[in-house]
Write a protein that holds these residues in place. Sequence first.
Motif, PDB file in Angstrom:
ATOM      1  N   PHE A 199      25.809  -2.954   6.170  1.00 39.30           N
ATOM      2  CA  PHE A 199      24.672  -3.694   5.450  1.00 39.30           C
ATOM      3  C   PHE A 199      24.274  -3.556   4.156  1.00 39.30           C
ATOM      4  N   GLN A 253      34.276  -5.067   9.923  1.00 39.68           N
ATOM      5  CA  GLN A 253      32.740  -4.534  10.359  1.00 39.68           C
ATOM      6  C   GLN A 253      32.185  -4.949   8.895  1.00 39.68           C
ATOM      7  N   TYR A 264      25.781 -12.351   9.463  1.00 46.52           N
ATOM      8  CA  TYR A 264      25.081 -11.119  10.072  1.00 46.52           C
ATOM      9  C   TYR A 264      25.783 -10.198   9.581  1.00 46.52           C
ATOM     10  N   TRP A 265      25.342  -9.411   9.191  1.00 49.74           N
ATOM     11  CA  TRP A 265      25.288  -7.443   9.670  1.00 49.74           C
ATOM     12  C   TRP A 265      26.623  -6.816  10.383  1.00 49.74           C
ATOM     13  N   HIS A 266      25.878  -6.827  11.757  1.00 49.62           N
ATOM     14  CA  HIS A 266      26.155  -6.196  12.976  1.00 49.62           C
ATOM     15  C   HIS A 266      27.053  -6.635  13.761  1.00 49.62           C
TER      16      HIS A 266
END
Length: 130
Positions: free
Chosen positions: A10, A7, A64-66
């Motif tokens: 951020f 995961q 992307y981070w999410h």
Amino acid sequence: MFYFELQPRFSDTDALGHISNTTLPVWFEQARMPLFRIFHPTLDVKSWPLIIARVEVDFVAQSYWHLPVEIRTGTGKIGNSSFQVIQEAWQDGKQIARGQAVMIHFDYKTNKSVPIPEEIRIQLAEHQIE
């Protein structure tokens, strides 16, 4: 082939909100852990048998981070004392990066490369990608 899911944090992003180009090599290194264990199951750095000779990363798409990222790791060419690591990063069903690394079986006492033992060559070949 080995699969590793992570995961993104951020802090892995750049000023534009994308995963930073400096992050992928770190993720690829983390996903090489199963290959490290083939050579050195204890991962004891006092008797570490590998060095890295080359790292190459192609950035294929924005990431992307999410959303989770899957790193796929296998082997390519296996030489006398070196082998190629082939890796891909996937996010949300799309390939976001691909990379190659060259690892060398190395003796730090003699400061020289050493042949890869046959039993290790067999294990590496089990994860070979065309």
